[in-house]
Design an enzyme around this catalytic site. Sequence first.
Site, PDB file in Angstrom:
ATOM      1  N   HIS A   1      -7.197 -32.736  48.460  1.00  0.00           N
ATOM      2  CA  HIS A   1      -5.724 -32.051  48.426  1.00  0.00           C
ATOM      3  C   HIS A   1      -5.797 -30.319  48.100  1.00  0.00           C
ATOM      4  O   HIS A   1      -4.934 -29.744  47.296  1.00  0.00           O
ATOM      5  CB  HIS A   1      -4.711 -32.715  47.926  1.00  0.00           C
TER       6      HIS A   1
ATOM      7  N   CYS B   1       0.369 -32.194  42.234  1.00  0.00           N
ATOM      8  CA  CYS B   1      -1.004 -32.430  42.438  1.00  0.00           C
ATOM      9  C   CYS B   1      -1.761 -31.357  42.858  1.00  0.00           C
ATOM     10  O   CYS B   1      -2.634 -31.068  42.218  1.00  0.00           O
ATOM     11  CB  CYS B   1      -1.020 -33.615  43.450  1.00  0.00           C
TER      12      CYS B   1
END
Length: 630
Positions: free
Chosen positions: A184, A123
């Site tokens: 993130h 990710c």
Amino acid sequence: MGVDQQCSATCTKGSHSKTFPLSRRCVGPDPLEHGQSFVFFVPSAQAPRSYLTALLALCIFPKTCGMSVAVDSKPNILLIMADDLGIGDIGCYGNNTIRTPNIDQLAKEGVKLTQHIAAAPLCTPSRAAFLTGRYAIRSGMASSNGYRALQWNAGSGGLPVNETTFAKVLRQQGYTTGLIGKWHQGMNCEALNDHCHHPSNHGFDYFYGMPFTLLNNCQKNKPPELDAVLQAKLWLYTQIIALAVLTVIIGKLTDLISASWKIVAFFALAGSLFFTSWYSSYGFVQYWNCILMRNYDITEQPMKLERTSALMLKEAVSFIERNKHGPFLLFVSFLHVHTPLFTTEKFLGKSRHGLYGDNVEEMDWLVGKILDAIDKEDLKNNTFTYFASDHGGQLEAQEGKTQLGGWNGIYKGGKGMGGWEGGIRVPGILRWPGVFPADTVIDEPTSLMDIYPTVAHLGGGIVPQDRVVDGRNLMPLLQGKVQQSEHEFMFHYCGSYLHAVRWHQKDSGALWKAHYVTPIFHPEGAGACYGRGICPCFGEGVTHHDPPLLFDLSRDPSEAKPLSPGTEPLFDTVISRIERAVQEHRQTLTPVPQQLSLYNVMWKPWLQPCCGTFPFCWCDKEGDSAHPAL
């Protein structure tokens, strides 16, 4: 059919001019070409009758009038990204056990990409590449150690401030930009409130969501996911130290050990400090990482998963309603379908694929509600809509014998695997009625990084000229003006290690892929790294290939049968050409600070976002404001 555009009319006489908005939309080519299309409109109430004849003449015979039509052709941009979704999890990509009617309808109304490639199989680096249009190694978001993604909100690593995201480009062009959901990409650098990595510092006017990512740690009674192997070792060392101290105390009390009480106290204190040093971080992951924020303010710490989906939906719909007069960029970055797969009661037990299927179906429903909001505001024809996943599904995500990760279809491997198709080939769907042909399939190689130059072009912006941008503008391909992708070579990284290279040999139609490094599956032949939790990028857990494994994906998309000089006459020629491309690619790389270094990813108490007085960090500012639809 042309582009749906908002028009105004400007009447000019001598040195005087006056502009009137038109109350209907005018339809024409992109851009509107006078003399080549008929434009129908109704003058707004602001335009006096005396201009009616002139305005009508303008639209039918524009070259004979001393007037012009001003066209605002910037579309709204809606980007939707799932987390850990496999390409085989969606109906339009062949799944017949999970119902995804809204995503399927999106594909039917637009273009489906069958060879859409993530720039990384994990990710943090994949999203960094998506936001910047550049391989993560160029921004320092690719790791050379075992930590390939950001580990803490209180780390100091993140997307560097000198990177230019598509949100920055579009905001400079007058777009209102918003991010709802997962970030993130880091928070702070040196001080608690410097917000150097925060979405607002990367072009987003509005942020609501999770600065980190979902983890099992965010849900009670789930096994720890963050650094689970290290945590197990730390617990073991703590128990050994405690047992040793206890043994010494008993020995001292029974006169079996002659050590002084000072020595006993020293070892007891050392053991306590060791335990405190790691448990103060890993013991409170739910409070440190599982939080919701609105811009700079923490709204939930820890977050309450039972209402997170409703809050995200409410925020996405509200953003669309607030900015319906556009243009806007909305990036909806779902927390679905990452573990722990928290699913609301409405969808539990409804799919034929267990909890994972329930979570995918809930996400599809959320997609439908967001698209309904676009339709409700009559924005469908003027909105560029994109749906994708950040990388492939995680095969190792299991609880007992229950599979909690995605299905990557016929493709080998999954999340965390830098080269195998299952980790990087993802769904990619785009819709723009009247501009993109409906129900169309494109098999050409495309990348998540391509969205950057594509939306920059649509918004009237320019990609940075002082750096390498690896993405390519997809518009000619999507509109059918060209038949082949601009990508000739794609480089598949695992952290900062190059694992594979793809060569689209356009003159022959071959699609070669050379693997220089592959993970060692555990158990052997299992197809994933079940014994490790996720496959490594380097070290004893990988195999180096010399010569590299070679596949022709046009004939063997599952990468089942590697070619050899004996079975492929062009083997040496292909390998030679790919190696030359690798050398040329590496010459474009420049040293940059490593954002995922051990120091940058470690937990730093002084950087911990806290809605109270550290370490007493808990709050709930949302109350019962969740959307009643859930």
